[in-house]
Design a protein around this motif. Structure first.
Motif, short mmCIF file in Angstrom:
data_model
loop_
_atom_site.label_atom_id
_atom_site.label_comp_id
_atom_site.label_asym_id
_atom_site.label_seq_id
_atom_site.Cartn_x
_atom_site.Cartn_y
_atom_site.Cartn_z
N ALA A 102 0.81 -1.22 0.00
CA ALA A 102 0.00 0.00 0.00
C ALA A 102 0.84 1.27 0.00
O ALA A 102 0.65 2.15 -0.84
N GLN A 103 1.80 1.38 0.93
CA GLN A 103 2.58 2.62 1.01
C GLN A 103 3.37 2.88 -0.26
O GLN A 103 3.45 4.02 -0.72
N ASP A 104 3.93 1.86 -0.87
CA ASP A 104 4.70 2.03 -2.10
C ASP A 104 3.82 2.50 -3.25
O ASP A 104 4.18 3.40 -4.02
N ASP A 116 -0.55 17.37 -5.03
CA ASP A 116 -0.10 18.47 -4.18
C ASP A 116 -0.34 18.15 -2.71
O ASP A 116 0.21 18.82 -1.83
N MET A 117 -1.18 17.14 -2.45
CA MET A 117 -1.48 16.71 -1.09
C MET A 117 -1.98 15.28 -1.14
O MET A 117 -2.65 14.88 -2.09
N ILE A 118 -1.64 14.52 -0.10
CA ILE A 118 -2.15 13.15 0.06
C ILE A 118 -3.00 13.14 1.32
O ILE A 118 -2.59 13.68 2.35
N ILE A 119 -4.17 12.53 1.23
CA ILE A 119 -5.04 12.38 2.40
C ILE A 119 -5.31 10.90 2.59
O ILE A 119 -5.60 10.18 1.64
N LEU A 120 -5.17 10.44 3.83
CA LEU A 120 -5.51 9.06 4.15
C LEU A 120 -5.96 8.95 5.59
O LEU A 120 -5.67 9.81 6.41
N GLY A 121 -6.70 7.91 5.86
CA GLY A 121 -7.17 7.66 7.21
C GLY A 121 -6.22 6.71 7.91
O GLY A 121 -5.41 6.03 7.28
N THR A 122 -6.34 6.68 9.22
CA THR A 122 -5.52 5.75 9.99
C THR A 122 -6.41 5.01 10.97
O THR A 122 -7.43 5.54 11.41
N VAL A 136 0.75 2.31 7.43
CA VAL A 136 0.84 2.81 6.06
C VAL A 136 0.91 4.33 6.09
O VAL A 136 1.74 4.94 5.42
N SER A 137 0.05 4.95 6.90
CA SER A 137 0.01 6.41 6.93
C SER A 137 1.34 7.00 7.41
O SER A 137 1.82 7.99 6.86
N SER A 139 4.34 5.64 7.14
CA SER A 139 5.33 5.43 6.08
C SER A 139 5.13 6.42 4.94
O SER A 139 6.11 7.00 4.43
N VAL A 140 3.88 6.64 4.55
CA VAL A 140 3.60 7.60 3.47
C VAL A 140 4.02 9.00 3.90
O VAL A 140 4.66 9.73 3.15
N ALA A 141 3.69 9.38 5.13
CA ALA A 141 4.03 10.72 5.62
C ALA A 141 5.54 10.95 5.63
O ALA A 141 6.01 12.03 5.31
N ARG A 142 6.30 9.93 5.99
CA ARG A 142 7.76 10.06 6.05
C ARG A 142 8.38 10.20 4.67
O ARG A 142 9.37 10.90 4.50
N LYS A 143 7.81 9.54 3.66
CA LYS A 143 8.46 9.46 2.35
C LYS A 143 7.84 10.35 1.28
O LYS A 143 8.40 10.49 0.20
N ALA A 144 6.70 10.95 1.55
CA ALA A 144 6.00 11.74 0.54
C ALA A 144 6.75 13.01 0.19
O ALA A 144 7.45 13.59 1.01
N LYS A 145 6.58 13.44 -1.07
CA LYS A 145 7.19 14.68 -1.55
C LYS A 145 6.25 15.87 -1.38
O LYS A 145 6.62 17.00 -1.70
N CYS A 146 5.03 15.62 -0.91
CA CYS A 146 4.04 16.67 -0.72
C CYS A 146 3.44 16.52 0.68
O CYS A 146 3.67 15.50 1.34
N PRO A 147 2.68 17.50 1.14
CA PRO A 147 2.06 17.37 2.46
C PRO A 147 1.11 16.17 2.52
O PRO A 147 0.47 15.82 1.52
N VAL A 148 1.04 15.59 3.70
CA VAL A 148 0.16 14.44 3.93
C VAL A 148 -0.77 14.79 5.08
O VAL A 148 -0.31 15.20 6.16
N LEU A 149 -2.06 14.68 4.84
CA LEU A 149 -3.07 14.89 5.87
C LEU A 149 -3.57 13.54 6.32
O LEU A 149 -4.15 12.80 5.53
N ILE A 150 -3.30 13.24 7.58
CA ILE A 150 -3.73 11.95 8.15
C ILE A 150 -4.94 12.20 9.03
O ILE A 150 -4.88 12.97 9.98
N ILE A 151 -6.04 11.55 8.68
CA ILE A 151 -7.27 11.71 9.43
C ILE A 151 -7.33 10.60 10.48
O ILE A 151 -7.48 9.43 10.13
#
Length: 157
Positions: A102-104, A116-122, A136-137, A139-151
């Protein structure tokens, strides 16, 4: 620097669960207010390494991995179609289904669609559950090139 006027493409990672419902709602509200487009991504994990899945003690007939993959793919398409039907008139959205970790796959789709932004739930797991299931959230937040909003979605006790 990312500011609201620079957010034109939002990627929302979804799964068929209540955790994703909150992320979708946040994403749709945000996209509507910013005039942004949404890409929904759903990732199917690769089932198991064996070509067959059955319990001989229960006299089950084996199901081939390709059959399971096809069933997963059809379920993903139906799930994404339900979301499109529910929100498609509110915002411009497209869908992507991937197979893998999933994260990859989320990060790869974010790059492909120039999110420009990634949104995902946890799931909101902590302690041993978090250690076993991973995040997953996170890992995505650590490696993303854009802001990540984790709900967050803390589990009710």
């Amino acid at each position: 620097m990312v500011s609201p006027e620079n957010i034109h493409r939002i990627l929302i990672a979804v799964e068929d669960s209540p955790y994703s419902e909150k992320a979708i709602n946040y994403g749709v509200i945000l996209a509507k207010s910013l005039g942004a487009k949404i890409t929904l991504v759903h990732v199917d994990e690769i089932p198991i390494s064996s070509p067959y899945s059955a319990d001989p003690l229960l006299n089950e007939s084996p199901a081939m991995i390709p059959e399971l993959m096809h069933i997963q793919e059809e379920a993903s398409k139906a799930f994404l179609k339900r979301i499109e039907d529910q929100y498609g008139s509110d915002v411009k959205l497209s869908t992507v289904t991937k197979i893998g970790r999933a994260q990859d796959e989320i990060l790869a789709v974010a790059d492909d669609c120039k999110a420009d932004m990634i949104i995902l739930g946890t799931h909101g797991r902590t302690g041993f559950d978090h250690f076993i299931s991973g995040s997953v959230s996170q890992s995505v937040a650590r490696k993303a090139k854009c802001p990540v909003l984790i709900i967050p979605n803390p589990e009710k006790k």
